[in-house]
Scaffold this active site. Sequence first.
Site, PDB file in Angstrom:
ATOM      1  N   SER A 132      34.692  39.266  47.650  1.00 52.15           N
ATOM      2  CA  SER A 132      35.998  39.633  47.987  1.00 52.15           C
ATOM      3  C   SER A 132      35.872  39.739  49.469  1.00 52.15           C
ATOM      4  O   SER A 132      34.908  39.391  50.632  1.00 52.15           O
ATOM      5  CB  SER A 132      36.858  40.120  47.442  1.00 52.15           C
ATOM      6  OG  SER A 132      38.422  39.976  47.650  1.00 52.15           O
ATOM      7  N   ASP A 188      40.351  32.195  41.233  1.00 52.44           N
ATOM      8  CA  ASP A 188      40.027  33.278  42.301  1.00 52.44           C
ATOM      9  C   ASP A 188      41.618  33.758  42.415  1.00 52.44           C
ATOM     10  O   ASP A 188      41.794  34.558  42.755  1.00 52.44           O
ATOM     11  CB  ASP A 188      39.293  33.155  42.781  1.00 52.44           C
ATOM     12  CG  ASP A 188      38.046  33.661  42.991  1.00 52.44           C
ATOM     13  OD1 ASP A 188      38.453  34.745  42.401  1.00 52.44           O
ATOM     14  OD2 ASP A 188      36.915  33.076  43.344  1.00 52.44           O
ATOM     15  N   HIS A 220      40.045  36.490  39.545  1.00 49.29           N
ATOM     16  CA  HIS A 220      39.502  37.189  41.397  1.00 49.29           C
ATOM     17  C   HIS A 220      38.546  39.046  40.495  1.00 49.29           C
ATOM     18  O   HIS A 220      39.619  39.322  39.957  1.00 49.29           O
ATOM     19  CB  HIS A 220      39.998  37.769  41.953  1.00 49.29           C
ATOM     20  CG  HIS A 220      39.709  37.958  43.524  1.00 49.29           C
ATOM     21  ND1 HIS A 220      38.849  37.364  44.299  1.00 49.29           N
ATOM     22  CD2 HIS A 220      40.442  39.352  43.633  1.00 49.29           C
ATOM     23  CE1 HIS A 220      38.782  37.744  45.186  1.00 49.29           C
ATOM     24  NE2 HIS A 220      39.556  38.658  45.540  1.00 49.29           N
TER      25      HIS A 220
END
Length: 553
Positions: free
Chosen positions: A210, A335, A450
């Site tokens: 991330s 995601d 995610h």
Amino acid sequence: MMLRILALAALCLGSTSAASLGVVYTEGGMVEGKSHSVGLFRDMDTFRGIPFAAPPGRFEKPKPHPGWDGVLKATEFRKRCLQLDFTETQTMGSEDCLYLNIWVPQGRKVSTGLPVMVFIYGGGFLVGSAHGANFLNNYLYDGQEIADRGNVIVVTFNYRVGTLGFLSSGDASGPGNYGLWDQHAAISWVHRNIKAFGGDPNNITIFGESAGAVSVNFQILSPHNKGLIRRAISQSGVALTPWAYNKNPRALAEKVATKVGCPTNESMMSCLRMTDPVALTMATPVALKGSPEDPLVFNLVLCPVVDGDFIPEEPSNLFANAADVDYIVGVNDCDGHIFTGFDVPSVNQPLHHTDPTVVKRLLISMTKEKGEEAAVLAYNVYTSTWGDNPKQETIKRTVVDIETDFLFLVPSQATLYLHTEHAKTGRTYSYVFSMPSRMPGYPSWMGADHADDLQYVFGKPFSTPLGYFPRHRDVSGYMIAYWTNFATSGDPNMGESSVPTHWPTFTNTTNQYLDINDKITKDSVKSNLRTRYVHFWTYTYASLPMVANPSTQ
């Protein structure tokens, strides 16, 4: 007689136990960690809380640590950098936070020349820590499983986040990127000191997820890291993502200044430097809410900036700096789901209808810089297979696909092309992680959300086996093998660990990638990932003229 035999066996085993580093000499002074057994003739030396820089000055680059006398007992994680807590009503952490942690695997002899893997955590540049979330003494970013299974040294570290890490005045009085400078300082410390821990300073791989993955990309693009980083892995984030850097940081800085009672003129940064750090942190602009008309991504505005120094110009122009860096870039197949949960909550509510018009409204928001024509073209691309009466699952999956493509997949593909185009000795690899999410309450069609990949990379199915099934240990084993082989050789197929199938390099002609889950076979190697959608965003959409003022993000 039996007791004598057992005593003799114990004595023999004790005399052939694994080695340990003991006290290690670093540039700041002597440090001593802890050692414990992880298997027959296998120990793990763990060092927690080694300072890699001095306590940082407010809105200043990190400075070298002055050192210490005697032996530093590096046995406990240090506090995270000052940040908002999960309630957003108070803070946690400390300004004195620039510390790192090291895991060193040992066999019968003290390890030497091991590959080094340095992890950069995510958290939207707002939160996070080197040890990650924890339940009791089980820390998410515990490097033991990676180090033991891949025979590599693992390093994690803290860096400043939120206002103290990324506020920028947009000029020389407060250029920003302090968190990126902290990361650079940690990587530099590792390069200078890791040999004393048994590591190879010329074989450092940085990896992150991330915002940490975005940071990884910025670190290899920055001219300040030349010669420090051999390889890199970006999991769900690159420097080209829409939330990776702020193009108008001054406006944000003035909002913070107003909140804490500082002027917004030339004295702004001087005033902010004298302001209570807790007050500054509480003024961190956080708006974790979204809607189709105002997607969450456009509220994530406290992040890196093009400062003319660490990031000298637009990231897309800096890929020549990574020409000799081996690079893995990948995404999770869902995601964008973490964002759609805020923007379109009905996606996660099986009894709630998601109106088909939400797709058009979402695309209008995301393409507002290019106007109505762009939204129409995007809508036609994403609904071309709908038919006259699309099912609810089709509509909801389309919403997730749009945010996944826009925020993660398309920027990652563009990054792969740029890295390959500018590469000299650097190799390029692409992947999609598609292990279905284990989160309860998610739709049955969900893939990997995610951050779902983190538990597998850090080997949680092995360290907490009761919480997982054998298939989860399979995918965890595969990922650790590919990741540590890559750190060892620059090729995920070559190293100490066997892998289930050969993962080919990504080239601008073959466009091959590996689909990572618990059932990897030769058929998991695929090509041309979502080509139609990548082409739309990178060519059709990009070629349309701007019709509105650029977004502040």
